[in-house]
Design an enzyme around this catalytic site. Sequence first.
Site, PDB file in Angstrom:
ATOM      1  N   TYR A 189       0.820  -1.212   0.000  1.00 59.62           N
ATOM      2  CA  TYR A 189       0.000   0.000   0.000  1.00 59.62           C
ATOM      3  C   TYR A 189       0.857   1.267   0.000  1.00 59.62           C
ATOM      4  CZ  TYR A 189      -4.181  -2.790   0.971  1.00 59.62           C
ATOM      5  OH  TYR A 189      -5.213  -3.697   0.896  1.00 59.62           O
ATOM      6  N   LYS A 207       2.967 -15.481   1.684  1.00 64.96           N
ATOM      7  CA  LYS A 207       2.926 -16.176   0.396  1.00 64.96           C
ATOM      8  C   LYS A 207       4.384 -16.423   0.008  1.00 64.96           C
ATOM      9  CE  LYS A 207       0.478 -17.625  -3.165  1.00 64.96           C
ATOM     10  NZ  LYS A 207      -0.397 -18.804  -3.092  1.00 64.96           N
ATOM     11  N   ASP A 258      -3.580 -18.128   0.768  1.00 68.56           N
ATOM     12  CA  ASP A 258      -4.735 -18.759   0.114  1.00 68.56           C
ATOM     13  C   ASP A 258      -5.336 -19.835   1.013  1.00 68.56           C
ATOM     14  OD1 ASP A 258      -2.225 -19.840  -0.330  1.00 68.56           O
ATOM     15  OD2 ASP A 258      -2.666 -20.615  -2.325  1.00 68.56           O
ATOM     16  N   ASP A 313      -5.713  -6.818   5.366  1.00 77.77           N
ATOM     17  CA  ASP A 313      -6.892  -6.054   4.963  1.00 77.77           C
ATOM     18  C   ASP A 313      -8.010  -7.020   4.562  1.00 77.77           C
ATOM     19  OD1 ASP A 313      -8.565  -4.070   4.169  1.00 77.77           O
ATOM     20  OD2 ASP A 313      -7.311  -3.288   2.553  1.00 77.77           O
ATOM     21  N   ASP A 345     -11.393  -8.510   7.252  1.00 78.33           N
ATOM     22  CA  ASP A 345     -12.810  -8.310   6.919  1.00 78.33           C
ATOM     23  C   ASP A 345     -13.531  -9.645   6.824  1.00 78.33           C
ATOM     24  OD1 ASP A 345     -12.614  -5.592   6.887  1.00 78.33           O
ATOM     25  OD2 ASP A 345     -13.560  -5.340   4.925  1.00 78.33           O
TER      26      ASP A 345
END
Length: 356
Positions: free
Chosen positions: A140, A190, A222, A246, A250
């Site tokens: 980000y 990852k 994943d 992020d 959620d």
Amino acid sequence: MSKVLILPGDGIGQEIIIQALKVIDHLNANDDLGMELTHGLVGGSAYNETKSPLPPATLKAAHECDSILLGAVGGYQWEGLPRDLRPERGLLGLRAEMDLFANLRPAILYPQLATASTLKKEVVSGLDLMIVRELVAGIYFGQPRGIEERMGERYGFNTATYTESEIKRIAHSAFKIAQKRNKRLCSVDKANVLEVCELWREVIIEVGKDYPDVVLSHMYVDNAAMQLVKAPKQFDVIVTSNLFGDVLSDCAAMLTGSIGMLPSASLNKDGFGMYEPIHGSAPDIAGKDIANPLASILSVSMMLRYSLNQTPLANKIDLAVNRVLDQGWRTQDIANPDDSIIGTNQMGDLVVAALQ
Ligand code: NAD
């Protein structure tokens, strides 16, 4: 004596913070909480009064306090403002100014509310996990970034970066949180594909040597996404990067099905924290005395636990919320069709009564 800055913000932020203040007042009067409060402006309401969503007086007060309790910011009336004057800039500005790099997002499903989840009751009932998300670095913020014209077509690019020190500090935060809970930490990355994650994993393992009492595991993102909906109760604390956090936080929040119940914290390296519900200012229900104040009240509990070293009083708040739910009291967002529904104010009063 701890000093806490109260920033109600906008919309339902104003109503739910009043309920959290009732709890603080009660603990100050009856349990030697010793919390000194100052009040400030942030978001759209700050813009209305000062033409800035984060006025200098609020920044000054933030530097002079031990923690911040925030309601929510935002609303339709400010959507047309230039980007740097919008309410959300107040929130982002505070995070940057106070270097709040560790975002703590618990996902707790109170057994009394198990039917609120879209998942099967047995999968989620009693769920209690914490996601620790790195908040101020990663893709980000990485440079270079942009959209350019290359070879006759548009080309978009971002850069995923983490320095060793950025990983180290979030790792220390996560291990310390795991120590206060069930001492299990799962690092999500990852590393099979991305070099930045390879470094992430190496550094997490190195930091883990300082915390031999915490059991460390690793999971690819994943698989973590699958496991979160398949068997979320396997997790205690998850630590992960800004981007993965992020998305996963959620997803975890929605396992509980009740946005009005979840608090959050953003911490810096000194344990200074900004505590707030995960929900926004809910302009659709603002001013109607129907918002659920429990996320705001539970934000006070998180503050006592993670910044102010007052775990017994944090437990007391959690217990009071549980009692009120046990007694069957529900705001409209967590009610079943047959439940009798109470308002924001009454819910605040009932939690205070349950503290006694
Ligand atoms: P929201 O979280 O405000 O509302 C989403 C839905 O959940 C709405 O239907 C709302 O009525 C309901 N809801 C939210 N909190 C509730 C509560 N405590 N009790 C009962 N119901 C509740 O998200 P949104 O509608 O996407 O955004 C509204 C405004 O809030 C926007 O301006 C957005 O930018 C802002 N926002 C602020 C924050 C923050 O301050 N941290 C976070 C998210 C959104």
